[in-house]
Design an enzyme around this catalytic site. Sequence first.
Site, PDB file in Angstrom:
ATOM      1  N   SER A  21      -4.584  10.959  40.478  1.00  0.00           N
ATOM      2  CA  SER A  21      -4.411   9.521  40.231  1.00  0.00           C
ATOM      3  C   SER A  21      -5.655   8.913  39.575  1.00  0.00           C
ATOM      4  CB  SER A  21      -4.139   8.801  41.559  1.00  0.00           C
ATOM      5  OG  SER A  21      -4.202   7.413  41.358  1.00  0.00           O
ATOM      6  N   LYS A  72       7.712   5.765  46.773  1.00  0.00           N
ATOM      7  CA  LYS A  72       7.914   4.344  46.440  1.00  0.00           C
ATOM      8  C   LYS A  72       9.175   3.759  47.090  1.00  0.00           C
ATOM      9  CE  LYS A  72       5.393   4.382  42.075  1.00  0.00           C
ATOM     10  NZ  LYS A  72       5.402   4.113  40.646  1.00  0.00           N
ATOM     11  N   ASN A  93       5.269  -0.331  45.189  1.00  0.00           N
ATOM     12  CA  ASN A  93       4.083   0.447  44.777  1.00  0.00           C
ATOM     13  C   ASN A  93       2.794  -0.174  45.302  1.00  0.00           C
ATOM     14  OD1 ASN A  93       3.702  -1.736  43.025  1.00  0.00           O
ATOM     15  ND2 ASN A  93       2.667  -0.431  41.537  1.00  0.00           N
ATOM     16  N   ASP A 108       4.491  -2.486  39.372  1.00  0.00           N
ATOM     17  CA  ASP A 108       4.772  -1.676  38.172  1.00  0.00           C
ATOM     18  C   ASP A 108       5.507  -2.530  37.137  1.00  0.00           C
ATOM     19  OD1 ASP A 108       3.681   0.809  38.806  1.00  0.00           O
ATOM     20  OD2 ASP A 108       5.480   1.462  39.875  1.00  0.00           O
ATOM     21  N   GLY A 133      16.533   5.613  29.793  1.00  0.00           N
ATOM     22  CA  GLY A 133      16.238   6.178  31.113  1.00  0.00           C
ATOM     23  C   GLY A 133      16.723   5.232  32.196  1.00  0.00           C
ATOM     24  N   GLY A 136      13.190   5.681  38.466  1.00  0.00           N
ATOM     25  CA  GLY A 136      12.429   4.684  39.207  1.00  0.00           C
ATOM     26  C   GLY A 136      11.654   3.733  38.310  1.00  0.00           C
ATOM     27  N   ALA A 137      11.001   4.263  37.282  1.00  0.00           N
ATOM     28  CA  ALA A 137      10.206   3.402  36.402  1.00  0.00           C
ATOM     29  C   ALA A 137      11.120   2.474  35.616  1.00  0.00           C
ATOM     30  CB  ALA A 137       9.373   4.254  35.449  1.00  0.00           C
ATOM     31  N   GLY A 262       2.047   3.800  27.742  1.00  0.00           N
ATOM     32  CA  GLY A 262       2.167   3.228  29.086  1.00  0.00           C
ATOM     33  C   GLY A 262       0.846   2.873  29.745  1.00  0.00           C
TER      34      GLY A 262
HETATM   35  P1  NAP Z   1      12.341   9.564  37.630  1.00  0.00           P
HETATM   36  O1  NAP Z   1      12.694   8.532  38.634  1.00  0.00           O
HETATM   37  O2  NAP Z   1      12.349  10.995  38.029  1.00  0.00           O
HETATM   38  O3  NAP Z   1      13.308   9.361  36.343  1.00  0.00           O
HETATM   39  C1  NAP Z   1      13.264  10.259  35.281  1.00  0.00           C
HETATM   40  C2  NAP Z   1      14.096   9.738  34.115  1.00  0.00           C
HETATM   41  O4  NAP Z   1      13.894  10.638  33.005  1.00  0.00           O
HETATM   42  C3  NAP Z   1      15.601   9.717  34.376  1.00  0.00           C
HETATM   43  O5  NAP Z   1      16.179   8.682  33.617  1.00  0.00           O
HETATM   44  C4  NAP Z   1      16.028  11.095  33.830  1.00  0.00           C
HETATM   45  O6  NAP Z   1      17.380  11.136  33.434  1.00  0.00           O
HETATM   46  C5  NAP Z   1      15.158  11.186  32.606  1.00  0.00           C
HETATM   47  N1  NAP Z   1      14.944  12.560  32.148  1.00  0.00           N
HETATM   48  C6  NAP Z   1      14.086  13.476  32.664  1.00  0.00           C
HETATM   49  N2  NAP Z   1      14.154  14.626  31.963  1.00  0.00           N
HETATM   50  C7  NAP Z   1      15.076  14.429  30.980  1.00  0.00           C
HETATM   51  C8  NAP Z   1      15.577  15.226  29.914  1.00  0.00           C
HETATM   52  N3  NAP Z   1      15.144  16.480  29.711  1.00  0.00           N
HETATM   53  N4  NAP Z   1      16.500  14.704  29.070  1.00  0.00           N
HETATM   54  C9  NAP Z   1      16.937  13.442  29.257  1.00  0.00           C
HETATM   55  N5  NAP Z   1      16.496  12.624  30.242  1.00  0.00           N
HETATM   56  C10 NAP Z   1      15.577  13.110  31.098  1.00  0.00           C
HETATM   57  O7  NAP Z   1      10.863   9.331  37.056  1.00  0.00           O
HETATM   58  P2  NAP Z   1      10.083   7.919  36.944  1.00  0.00           P
HETATM   59  O8  NAP Z   1       9.285   7.698  38.169  1.00  0.00           O
HETATM   60  O9  NAP Z   1      11.066   6.882  36.511  1.00  0.00           O
HETATM   61  O10 NAP Z   1       9.025   8.225  35.779  1.00  0.00           O
HETATM   62  C11 NAP Z   1       9.455   8.344  34.431  1.00  0.00           C
HETATM   63  C12 NAP Z   1       8.276   8.288  33.475  1.00  0.00           C
HETATM   64  O11 NAP Z   1       7.601   7.033  33.572  1.00  0.00           O
HETATM   65  C13 NAP Z   1       7.188   9.346  33.751  1.00  0.00           C
HETATM   66  O12 NAP Z   1       6.733   9.830  32.513  1.00  0.00           O
HETATM   67  C14 NAP Z   1       6.092   8.566  34.439  1.00  0.00           C
HETATM   68  O13 NAP Z   1       4.799   9.117  34.244  1.00  0.00           O
HETATM   69  C15 NAP Z   1       6.217   7.228  33.703  1.00  0.00           C
HETATM   70  N6  NAP Z   1       5.650   6.114  34.480  1.00  0.00           N
HETATM   71  C16 NAP Z   1       4.647   5.401  33.907  1.00  0.00           C
HETATM   72  C17 NAP Z   1       4.079   4.350  34.598  1.00  0.00           C
HETATM   73  C18 NAP Z   1       2.972   3.567  33.955  1.00  0.00           C
HETATM   74  O14 NAP Z   1       2.274   2.808  34.653  1.00  0.00           O
HETATM   75  N7  NAP Z   1       2.787   3.679  32.656  1.00  0.00           N
HETATM   76  C19 NAP Z   1       4.536   4.005  35.886  1.00  0.00           C
HETATM   77  C20 NAP Z   1       5.583   4.747  36.434  1.00  0.00           C
HETATM   78  C21 NAP Z   1       6.127   5.814  35.724  1.00  0.00           C
HETATM   79  P3  NAP Z   1      18.552  11.605  34.459  1.00  0.00           P
HETATM   80  O15 NAP Z   1      18.889  10.420  35.284  1.00  0.00           O
HETATM   81  O16 NAP Z   1      19.636  12.067  33.580  1.00  0.00           O
HETATM   82  O17 NAP Z   1      17.944  12.742  35.296  1.00  0.00           O
END
Ligand code: NAP
Length: 297
Positions: A21, A72, A93, A108, A133, A136-137, A262
């Site tokens: 982190s 979360k 968060n 977030d 997407g 969670g994000a 991001g």
């Molecule tokens: P999550 O809850 O696991 O959701 C993952 C998302 O990605 C789902 O919509 C999933 O689709 C999709 N996905 C994953 N692999 C895929 C693939 N090969 N093809 C198509 N869709 C795919 O994860 P999350 O917590 O939302 O995090 C997502 C991203 O946001 C990460 O990169 C994380 O680092 C980033 N993030 C950034 C911040 C920031 O402060 N900048 C904060 C939080 C998160 P399905 O539903 O079809 O599985």
Amino acid sequence: MPQINGGTKICGIFGYPVEHSFSPSMHNAAFEHLSMNWAYVPFPVRSPDLPAAVESVRALGLAGVNVTVPHKQAVAGLVDELSPAAKLSGAVNTVINREGLLAGHNTDGEGFVRALREEAGLEAASAPVLIIGAGGAARAVAVALALSGAPAVFVTNRTEKRAVGLCRLLSDGTGCETAVVEWPCETEQMGEKRYLWEDVLNSVGLVVQTTSIGMSPDFDSAPPFPFHLLGRGHTVVDLVYNPSHTAFMKRCRAAGARVFNGAGMLLHQGAIAFELWTGRKAPLEVMRRALKEGIGN
Ligand code: NAP
């Protein structure tokens, strides 16, 4: 390093794993800059230990904690009250300890909206948005945009039923206009979908890439997208911040869109958490520098 003594206030982050982190360096740099007797500590917490860890916030008198993957959603059921965004998104968060009462927030989404304003000069209410997407994000960002007055939210996701669920949550919870858009395929295979995507991209001003595709070390991958339909009127934010220029961002920029990664969301969610815990304005540039050094760009 802070001088730890009897008056030091402690906050930190619960997650597993948590050693990568960037939040400790960002917050400790802020405390040091403001000569505050505070320290921010990473706490590796496994899922079975989460209820005891949350209880320890009260027992040990921590000022508050950030919460990251995979806790979360579970933490939302363990605190005493939830902010409207945390309640609607079902995710927390940031926890604040006010004399034993634990309040759960979701900075977030709010961080995304603030980054949009301060880094990209764009108001959430200014244009319809497309979210790629539905994890969670995506939820946190979509809820914050809807609560901030986004006129409409389109959602596309590989697993369509999650996009349907997110749209329902937004329209029931905020009254925002929503629509599910079929997951795109490569441009040359689009067929009839091309017209649908033309309509969607003609009506949105902001595209938010929230999937984990393109995260390090997956440098060359990008979600399928009709990049050729993007232009100068589009602002694109990829929530991925490592690498700082994803393959998706490069293709959007080549099509003429303004692009951001991001890191702005990460910075501003931290700044909002800092302000909630301490009641002081976050030293944004100090936190930005610490974050940049941590991410390495
Ligand atoms: P999550 O809850 O696991 O959701 C993952 C998302 O990605 C789902 O919509 C999933 O689709 C999709 N996905 C994953 N692999 C895929 C693939 N090969 N093809 C198509 N869709 C795919 O994860 P999350 O917590 O939302 O995090 C997502 C991203 O946001 C990460 O990169 C994380 O680092 C980033 N993030 C950034 C911040 C920031 O402060 N900048 C904060 C939080 C998160 P399905 O539903 O079809 O599985």
